[in-house]
Design a protein around this motif. Structure first.
Motif, PDB file in Angstrom:
ATOM      1  N   UNK A  58       0.829  -1.210   0.000  1.00 23.93           N
ATOM      2  CA  UNK A  58       0.000   0.000   0.000  1.00 23.93           C
ATOM      3  C   UNK A  58       0.864   1.262   0.000  1.00 23.93           C
ATOM      4  N   UNK A  59       2.041   1.179   0.627  1.00 23.57           N
ATOM      5  CA  UNK A  59       2.977   2.311   0.570  1.00 23.57           C
ATOM      6  C   UNK A  59       3.465   2.490  -0.869  1.00 23.57           C
ATOM      7  N   UNK A  60       3.812   1.389  -1.520  1.00 21.70           N
ATOM      8  CA  UNK A  60       4.228   1.437  -2.927  1.00 21.70           C
ATOM      9  C   UNK A  60       3.151   2.082  -3.785  1.00 21.70           C
ATOM     10  N   UNK A  61       1.908   1.696  -3.567  1.00 20.32           N
ATOM     11  CA  UNK A  61       0.783   2.260  -4.329  1.00 20.32           C
ATOM     12  C   UNK A  61       0.684   3.770  -4.108  1.00 20.32           C
ATOM     13  N   UNK A  80       2.720   2.010  13.927  1.00 23.28           N
ATOM     14  CA  UNK A  80       1.327   1.562  13.931  1.00 23.28           C
ATOM     15  C   UNK A  80       1.034   0.556  15.034  1.00 23.28           C
ATOM     16  N   UNK A  81      -0.200   0.589  15.522  1.00 19.66           N
ATOM     17  CA  UNK A  81      -0.695  -0.463  16.414  1.00 19.66           C
ATOM     18  C   UNK A  81      -1.029  -1.675  15.543  1.00 19.66           C
ATOM     19  N   UNK A  82      -1.957  -2.536  15.935  1.00 22.18           N
ATOM     20  CA  UNK A  82      -2.262  -3.726  15.144  1.00 22.18           C
ATOM     21  C   UNK A  82      -2.842  -3.315  13.789  1.00 22.18           C
ATOM     22  N   UNK A  83      -2.129  -3.648  12.718  1.00 21.52           N
ATOM     23  CA  UNK A  83      -2.531  -3.237  11.369  1.00 21.52           C
ATOM     24  C   UNK A  83      -3.451  -4.303  10.773  1.00 21.52           C
ATOM     25  N   UNK A  84      -4.632  -3.861  10.346  1.00 21.14           N
ATOM     26  CA  UNK A  84      -5.602  -4.782   9.755  1.00 21.14           C
ATOM     27  C   UNK A  84      -6.173  -4.191   8.475  1.00 21.14           C
ATOM     28  N   UNK A  94      -6.033   0.903  10.165  1.00 19.32           N
ATOM     29  CA  UNK A  94      -6.223   0.404   8.804  1.00 19.32           C
ATOM     30  C   UNK A  94      -4.914   0.458   8.025  1.00 19.32           C
ATOM     31  N   UNK A  95      -4.631  -0.591   7.268  1.00 16.81           N
ATOM     32  CA  UNK A  95      -3.387  -0.657   6.492  1.00 16.81           C
ATOM     33  C   UNK A  95      -3.278   0.501   5.502  1.00 16.81           C
ATOM     34  N   UNK A  96      -4.399   0.941   4.963  1.00 14.76           N
ATOM     35  CA  UNK A  96      -4.374   2.066   4.020  1.00 14.76           C
ATOM     36  C   UNK A  96      -3.996   3.366   4.726  1.00 14.76           C
ATOM     37  N   UNK A  97      -4.429   3.519   5.971  1.00 14.34           N
ATOM     38  CA  UNK A  97      -4.067   4.718   6.729  1.00 14.34           C
ATOM     39  C   UNK A  97      -2.588   4.715   7.081  1.00 14.34           C
ATOM     40  N   UNK A  98      -2.033   3.532   7.365  1.00 10.33           N
ATOM     41  CA  UNK A  98      -0.602   3.430   7.643  1.00 10.33           C
ATOM     42  C   UNK A  98       0.200   3.864   6.419  1.00 10.33           C
ATOM     43  N   UNK A 132     -14.681  -0.477  12.326  1.00  4.44           N
ATOM     44  CA  UNK A 132     -15.793  -1.193  11.693  1.00  4.44           C
ATOM     45  C   UNK A 132     -15.653  -1.162  10.173  1.00  4.44           C
ATOM     46  N   UNK A 133     -15.251  -0.016   9.634  1.00  4.13           N
ATOM     47  CA  UNK A 133     -15.040   0.109   8.189  1.00  4.13           C
ATOM     48  C   UNK A 133     -13.862  -0.764   7.728  1.00  4.13           C
ATOM     49  N   UNK A 134     -12.798  -0.798   8.522  1.00  5.34           N
ATOM     50  CA  UNK A 134     -11.607  -1.589   8.183  1.00  5.34           C
ATOM     51  C   UNK A 134     -11.926  -3.068   8.120  1.00  5.34           C
TER      52      UNK A 134
END
Length: 309
Positions: free
Chosen positions: A16-19, A189-193, A236-240, A304-306
């Motif tokens: 996601x960072x690459x993206x 990050x905390x737990x990334x999901x 959320x992984x996208x937020x990270x 909830x969204x994640x």
């Protein structure tokens, strides 16, 4: 066109960072531990602007390879340290690649004149090696932010200890080199999901989501999470990925280390949401994200969204 090197850029978070960088017009170089294993990074080839993407083999413990990888890069992201909970040899599998890899990385970056910005993907473990349990002196309901004292214990999981020590290496490097020609920032990050971009099955994050969704406990650590219905702070992984990009492209953040976190839910509620059901309890805010909101202009998705996307 600016060039970014992303160590670990094909992993769960790294993809996601690459993206993010491809979407924003960067030339992107991504590391691969074994370039012959195309299944590890093939999913990146389907991204928009993938014609600006290059894959290069890299062992982070090899300084010569590392020097070649970061050469001519304007920005370097280091998200390549191992995240694994099941281990047989902590020294070989975690401590050496995480700590020695960080030391090598910093030495090489210091000798690379093109680099202007470095972002290290750290972990909440760099702040509290007991995570998801509270830091010493705190309860499950006490909040935690960047003003709190970092906590570590030799009783913590080796992964957490390795990330904590690696952060100390970074802090000492910054202290010992007051006149660097580049900025270093960290995100923790905390737990990334969230949903993985690839079909890879070697991600600890996606593996943990599978275990919680199906109530499977392969070891004592996971069993204890279920037995104690442990609260998990989640992001959320996208937020990270977005926060990492913003940290890399925002000036005057040298030495900052940002907690990336959204809401906290008990494992039982995470199980419900992963099975497309509503949580039984309301979200708590335990690990706070005020600094990331302020400096990086971040807004974090609700858990909830994640978990129900």
């Amino acid at each position: 066109m600016k060039k970014v090197g992303i160590i670990g850029g094909s992993g769960f978070i790294g993809s996601f960072i690459t993206k993010q960088f491809l979407d924003n017009g960067f030339e992107v170089k991504v590391s691969a531990t074994d370039i012959s294993k195309e299944e590890k990074y093939q999913h990146l080839m389907n991204l928009k602007n993938a014609h600006h993407l290059y894959i290069e083999e890299l062992n982070v413990e090899d300084k010569a390879q590392l020097k070649e990888f970061v050469s001519e890069c304007d920005i370097v992201i280091h998200s390549g340290t191992p995240f694994q909970l099941t281990i047989t040899d902590p020294e070989k599998e975690l401590f050496t690649p995480t700590i020695k890899g960080t030391e090598n990385f910093l030495k090489v970056i210091k000798e690379t004149p093109s680099v202007k910005k470095v972002v290290l993907l750290a972990s909440v473990a760099a702040w509290n090696t007991n995570f998801p349990m509270p830091a010493e002196g705190k309860s499950f309901t006490d909040t935690f932010d960047e003003n709190d004292k970092r906590f570590t214990s030799e009783m913590s999981h080796p992964y957490s200890q390795a990330k904590f020590i690696a952060n100390q290496v970074v802090e000492e490097f910054i202290k010992d080199n007051p006149n660097l020609s580049f900025e270093i920032s960290s995100v923790s990050p905390v737990m990334v999901m969230g949903k993985s971009m690839s079909n890879r099955e070697d991600s600890t994050s996606t593996g943990m989501q599978f275990l919680i969704k199906n109530k499977i406990a392969p070891d004592e650590f996971v069993q204890s999470l279920f037995d104690n219905d442990v609260p998990f702070a989640i992001v959320d992984v996208k937020d990270v990925a977005l926060a990492t990009f913003k940290a890399a492209t925002t000036n005057n953040l040298h030495g900052k280390d940002y907690l990336l976190t959204s809401e906290t839910y008990k494992v039982s509620d995470v199980h419900e949401m992963l099975n497309d059901r509503k949580p039984k309890s309301s979200a708590e805010i335990i690990y706070k994200n005020d600094l990331a909101k302020k400096d990086l202009n971040m807004s974090f998705r609700p858990v909830l969204e994640t978990l129900t996307q």
